[in-house]
Design an enzyme around this catalytic site. Structure first.
Site, mmCIF file in Angstrom:
data_model
loop_
_atom_site.group_PDB
_atom_site.id
_atom_site.type_symbol
_atom_site.label_atom_id
_atom_site.label_comp_id
_atom_site.label_asym_id
_atom_site.label_seq_id
_atom_site.Cartn_x
_atom_site.Cartn_y
_atom_site.Cartn_z
ATOM 1 N N LYS A 78 0.844 -1.199 0.000
ATOM 2 C CA LYS A 78 0.000 0.000 0.000
ATOM 3 C C LYS A 78 0.883 1.254 0.000
ATOM 4 O O LYS A 78 1.919 1.276 0.677
ATOM 5 C CB LYS A 78 -0.914 -0.030 1.243
ATOM 6 C CG LYS A 78 -1.999 1.045 1.266
ATOM 7 C CD LYS A 78 -2.905 0.933 2.509
ATOM 8 C CE LYS A 78 -3.989 2.006 2.508
ATOM 9 N NZ LYS A 78 -4.897 1.921 3.675
ATOM 10 N N SER A 158 -10.122 2.330 2.838
ATOM 11 C CA SER A 158 -9.166 2.996 1.984
ATOM 12 C C SER A 158 -8.208 2.049 1.267
ATOM 13 O O SER A 158 -7.592 2.446 0.287
ATOM 14 C CB SER A 158 -8.328 3.975 2.817
ATOM 15 O OG SER A 158 -7.511 3.279 3.737
ATOM 16 N N SER A 182 -10.660 0.245 7.157
ATOM 17 C CA SER A 182 -10.004 0.325 5.847
ATOM 18 C C SER A 182 -9.309 -0.943 5.372
ATOM 19 O O SER A 182 -8.840 -0.994 4.236
ATOM 20 C CB SER A 182 -8.983 1.466 5.838
ATOM 21 O OG SER A 182 -9.615 2.704 5.696
#
Lengths: 489, 95
Positions: A78, A158, A182
């Site tokens: 990420k 997210s 998330s």
């Protein structure tokens, strides 16, 4: 021979150990798959040259008999995690060009165990979002579509790039972070497994900060075993993070023993919210029935302050974000937009560098921390947080683990939710876990009426990830969730 | 509680984010919608409750007061939009 990218981490590990294929061959297969799936927009940066070098080093270590836990396993990282010399921008314009000269502890742990980096994954800007529509690099697309429809869906957020990439088999597993849901919500939207560990289990050092008392990193993986393997590597005790808790990391994979006899599984009454879709309510009951049939005991519990968790979160998280994001001032890194004087430069830089949702949260946070409002908002929210934690502490006297739905709906379409508060409600079932610092795991358990993945969430006691993995593993077997999106990309 | 347009401008100034006159009405509406939703917290009696300070009961970590890191100014200024001889360069602040 099966397609190498269809192997789970556990299967790939076995194949590498047996010499069925090399780490370089495995990595090459993923590099091709990543290139072929660019329409998903899951990666913001691809690092094939780095991946090839790392795979070559893995092959040498495998030959030398010094293979690590994740030797030769290609992962996506990420964009929130610092990666030495590689794009680390939290998918924000304000971090333009930032390449840290160091790795986050989590990335370093994975690399030390032999993992191969395929690239950096898309996400909501600064991890603020539930649909991956706030990224400076554009929306991520969910590999799943509704039955008989070609319309695009969001992957959740997210960690939308992480979830989409794991689902599409363009990485074997991915790192993710969870401040209000998330990891678990995008895992639920894509039929993947995501675990948010206990606060303090995984080091936050080198992870771009959003809300420091809530942020926690964890993996998104294809199944429960892979998520246990990944967390094993990511978790550590780290002197660089003062909130890292000094508890040894157990052998998570060994916890998958299939035995939940006598386990007390709590069903929190307050999660039975008005307007819950029937398919989600049915799946929740089904999940309880699976565990009961395996010898677990189902116990009704009450968490009376559940409905206050989300509004309290929208005080605490923006307050912490407004402080954390004060560092983006155009001086030390990232974007700078010139102005008449230094204040004008700050204001121009932050106006141009932050997206709408990030600005909204910084302003809410600034307001609730401002003179005269601190007690009414921030202190009040932290008191509510004490009550939420107390609810859980009392429930743990009666149960070992809790079972809830993961999300209030399956994946929706980009642009479908435009009202900020409606978007925030996506985290209604996940956010309590962050507020109390507990571990939670989302496990795919069935399909919605529209043919989309639905997940159940298990919530555990602090530092009892082992029970979560064990219970999730049993539920995964009973759910038999093998559905895959049709490959349209 | 709700915010008016002058409060929106004041918050933006505190947050060091430039907002244009056109942006203010929309921000006012969005912030008020969020603040109105948060008002439900007033239903909870928190009179005798202590605010949460840490989710994990743990004592503050301490370490020896010794320099254990540093000595690489090149790395520190590596990502600066403007730097000179290991200093960050900013617009003039002192006349």
């Amino acid at each position: 021979m099966t397609n190498l990218t269809d192997l789970t981490i556990a299967e790939a590990r076995a194949g590498l150990a047996a010499g069925d294929f090399s780490a370089s061959e495995l990595t090459e297969a993923y590099i091709e798959a990543v290139e072929a799936a660019r329409v998903l927009n899951a990666y913001v940066v691809e690092t094939p040259d780095i991946a090839r070098q790392m795979a070559k080093a893995s092959d040498e270590r495998i030959a030398a008999g010094t293979a690590g836990l994740l030797e030769g396993i290609p992962l996506g990282i990420k964009d929130l995690f610092a990666t030495k010399g590689v794009h680390t921008q939290a998918c924000s314009h304000i971090l333009d060009g930032f390449k840290p000269p160091y790795n986050a502890t989590v990335t370093q742990n994975l690399f030390d165990d032999g993992a191969v980096m395929l690239g950096k994954l898309n996400m909501d800007e600064f991890a603020m979002g539930s649909s991956n529509e706030t990224s400076y690099y554009g929306n991520v697309i969910n590999p799943w579509r509704r039955s008989n429809s070609n319309a695009a869906l969001v992957p959740g957020g997210s960690s939308g790039g992480s979830a989409s990439a794991v689902c599409a088999h363009i990485c074997a597993g991915a790192t993710a972070t969870d401040t209000g849901g998330s990891i678990r919500q995008p895992a639920a939207f894509t039929g993947t497994v995501g675990i948010k560990p206990t606060y303090g289990r995984v080091s936050r050092w080198g992870v771009v900060a959003f809300a420091s008392s809530l942020d926690q990193a964890g993996p998104i993986a294809r199944d429960v075993r892979d998520s246990a393997i990944l967390l094993q590597s990511m978790a550590s005790v780290d002197a660089k993070d003062t909130t890292s808790v000094d508890v040894p990391v157990p052998d998570y994979e060994a916890a998958l023993n299939g035995d939940v006899r006598g386990l007390r599984v709590g069903i929190p009454a307050e999660y039975q919210v008005d307007g819950m879709p029937q398919d989600i309510a049915r799946l929740w009951q089904q999940g309880a029935a699976w565990l009961k049939a395996r010898g677990a005991e189902i116990v009704e519990v009450s968490l009376p302050h559940t409905k206050y968790a989300l509004p309290a979160y929208y005080i605490v998280a923006p307050a912490e974000a407004s402080s954390n994001l004060a560092r983006y001032d155009g001086v030390r890194y990232g974007l700078r937009v010139d102005g008449n004087d230094i204040i004008d430069m700050y204001e121009n830089t932050r106006a141009a560098g932050f997206g709408k949702e990030v600005k909204r949260r910084i302003m809410i946070g600034t307001y609730v921390l401002s003179a005269g409002y601190y007690d009414a908002y921030y202190v009040k929210a932290q008191k509510i947080r004490s009550l939420i934690k107390r609810d859980f502490d009392e429930a743990w006297n009666k149960v070992d683990v809790m079972l809830t739905p993961a999300t209030p709906s399956p994946a929706f379409a980009p642009g479908e939710i435009t009202d900020p508060v409606q978007m925030y409600l996506n985290d209604i079932f996940t956010v309590t876990v962050n507020m109390a610092g507990l571990p939670g795991i989302a496990v795919p358990a069935g399909l919605s009426e529209e043919g989309l993945p639905l997940a159940l969430q298990l919530i555990g006691k602090p530092f009892d990830e082992e029970t979560l993995f064990r219970t999730a593993h049993v539920m995964e077997q009973d759910a038999g969730f093998t559905a895959r999106p049709d490959r349209w990309w | 509680m709700s915010v008016d347009q002058s409060t929106v401008r004041r918050i933006a100034r505190l947050a060091r984010i430039k907002v244009s006159d056109e942006e203010v009405p929309a921000l006012e509406g969005e912030l008020n919608a969020i603040l109105k939703w948060i008002e439900m917290l007033n239903d909870v009696d928190t009179g005798n409750i202590a605010p949460l300070t840490s989710v994990v009961e743990t004592s503050m970590k301490k370490r020896n007061d010794a320099v254990t890191d540093g000595g690489y100014p090149d790395d520190v200024t590596l990502n600066a939009p403007a730097s000179d001889d290991h200093f960050f360069v900013v617009p003039k602040v002192v006349e």
